[in-house]
Design a protein around this motif. Structure first.
Motif, PDB file in Angstrom:
ATOM      1  N   LYS A   1       0.840  -1.204   0.000  1.00 39.07           N
ATOM      2  CA  LYS A   1       0.000   0.000   0.000  1.00 39.07           C
ATOM      3  C   LYS A   1       0.874   1.252   0.000  1.00 39.07           C
ATOM      4  O   LYS A   1       0.567   2.249  -0.666  1.00 39.07           O
TER       5      LYS A   1
ATOM      6  N   ASN B   1       2.096   1.893  -3.483  1.00 39.38           N
ATOM      7  CA  ASN B   1       1.045   2.528  -4.301  1.00 39.38           C
ATOM      8  C   ASN B   1       0.859   3.993  -3.929  1.00 39.38           C
ATOM      9  O   ASN B   1       0.719   4.862  -4.799  1.00 39.38           O
TER      10      ASN B   1
ATOM     11  N   HIS C   1      -0.399   3.931  -8.519  1.00 40.63           N
ATOM     12  CA  HIS C   1      -0.848   2.582  -8.879  1.00 40.63           C
ATOM     13  C   HIS C   1      -0.198   2.042 -10.147  1.00 40.63           C
ATOM     14  O   HIS C   1       0.076   0.837 -10.229  1.00 40.63           O
TER      15      HIS C   1
ATOM     16  N   GLY D   1       2.818   0.532  -8.964  1.00 42.74           N
ATOM     17  CA  GLY D   1       2.473  -0.677  -8.211  1.00 42.74           C
ATOM     18  C   GLY D   1       2.210  -1.846  -9.140  1.00 42.74           C
ATOM     19  O   GLY D   1       2.636  -2.983  -8.874  1.00 42.74           O
ATOM     20  N   ASP D   2       1.529  -1.575 -10.251  1.00 42.13           N
ATOM     21  CA  ASP D   2       1.290  -2.634 -11.244  1.00 42.13           C
ATOM     22  C   ASP D   2       2.608  -3.118 -11.840  1.00 42.13           C
ATOM     23  O   ASP D   2       2.784  -4.311 -12.102  1.00 42.13           O
TER      24      ASP D   2
ATOM     25  N   GLU E   1      -1.899  -8.183  -3.910  1.00 48.65           N
ATOM     26  CA  GLU E   1      -0.443  -8.312  -3.921  1.00 48.65           C
ATOM     27  C   GLU E   1      -0.014  -9.661  -3.382  1.00 48.65           C
ATOM     28  O   GLU E   1       1.108  -9.843  -2.927  1.00 48.65           O
TER      29      GLU E   1
END
Length: 347
Positions: free
Chosen positions: A225, A228, A233, A236-237, A263
């Motif tokens: 988290k 992100n 995001h 994060g991807d 995740e």
């Protein structure tokens, strides 16, 4: 909706469904096939009750009603069931096509015979080639010849329709196969998804024994988290895809790596010792910890990424839920102990 039918049984059900489909105002498309296949497959189904009620009130199913019935009762048709329906329909169409070809051939021979007899009776020649003396009833033969030609045309049209149907079924089969494959792949990472993992886990536990002990690793990215929130995001991807690529590199058949949550990943080892599973888990942990993932368009690496893992070895009597639960509890133990480590479930 599950259909434990063999292709032969599917073919018989489709033979029953086709006449019913042909009486409706909806087109004979795959959605209509599915509705009427389900109708004849189960005489006590809610779909059949609703169809019978509608037929009693309205007399036929139109496109809109067929679509509503499909969405209400069959939208969860699993890919394997759809494949069996498709296989049965293809077998039926193939048989009908062969029969039509045979009938066309027989009709053609019959037509040639009539033409020859008409010529003979009209006074042209005998079968041996000699001149004929008497003429037959040409009006009757002309009528027979006309009907025969019409029959030949009808058979040719029927073959064309069957060929068109065959192409449609081939297309449907391809779509079902693609849907089946896509339904088991995580779109972001390309790894098998939770559905594929659950299916493989069930197969694995069914084959488990004292000499074939599965082991399960549950992996979770630490502080994902925060990644992100700090980097966005899209990044994060990118991290998830990088971890997935690592899993694809280090986990080989017959083991399976899957993305089972946001995740969270899982590695299923069908036949291994706990020591071998822990060695792989440690290799995964060290490799991720040593990695530095950079944002696209930037050479600046981000902070260190780490994995926490829970490992559980199958024990006799374990069902899927029990094995996953023990691996999850071990994962929570690893998180509570400071993250970036592997914890082992009690066994």
């Amino acid at each position: 909706m599950q259909y434990p039918h063999t292709p032969e049984r599917s073919t018989e059900l489709l033979r029953q469904a086709l006449p019913l489909m042909s009486r409706q105002s909806a087109a004979l498309h795959p959605m209509s096939y599915a509705v009427w296949y389900a109708y004849v497959a189960d005489s006590a189904s809610a779909l059949r009750v609703e169809v019978d009620h509608h037929l009693a009130q309205r007399g036929a199913l139109d496109e809109a009603t067929t679509a509503q019935l499909y969405r209400r009762h069959l939208a969860d048709l699993d890919p394997q069931a759809a494949q069996r329906v498709s296989d049965g329909l293809q077998q039926l169409i193939g048989g009908m096509s062969a029969q039509a070809a045979l009938a066309k051939d027989q009709t053609s021979r019959y037509g040639h015979a009539l033409e020859r007899m008409a010529a003979e009776l009209a006074g042209n020649t005998h079968p041996d080639g000699a001149p004929a003396e008497a003429a037959g009833p040409p009006a009757l033969l002309d009528e027979l010849r006309t009907h025969t030609r019409q029959m030949q045309l009808d058979m040719a049209q029927m073959q064309q329709r069957l060929s068109d149907s065959q192409r449609e079924i081939d297309q449907l089969r391809g779509e079902v196969q693609r849907a089946r494959a896509e339904s088991q792949v995580d779109a972001l990472t390309g790894l098998p998804n939770r559905r594929a993992f659950d299916a493989r886990l069930a197969e694995c536990l069914a084959a488990a024994s004292a000499t074939r002990t599965p082991c399960l690793l549950i992996l979770d990215l630490d502080h994902f988290k925060r990644i992100n929130d700090s980097y966005g995001h899209p990044f994060g991807d990118q991290v998830l895809r990088a971890v997935a690529q690592l899993l694809q590199t280090l986990v080989s058949e017959p083991a399976m790596a899957a993305r089972v949550g946001g995740e969270e990943f899982a590695v299923l080892l069908p036949a291994t010792t706990l020591a071998e599973a822990l060695a792989l888990a440690e290799k995964l942990r060290v490799t991720v910890a040593a990695s530095r993932i950079k944002r696209k368009g930037s050479d600046q690496p981000i902070e260190r990424i780490s994995l926490s893992q829970g490992a559980a070895l199958w024990r006799p009597g374990d069902v899927a839920e029990a094995l996953v639960d023990r691996a999850d509890r071990a994962l929570y133990t690893a998180k509570a102990a400071g993250r970036d480590r592997v914890a082992v479930a009690d066994h």
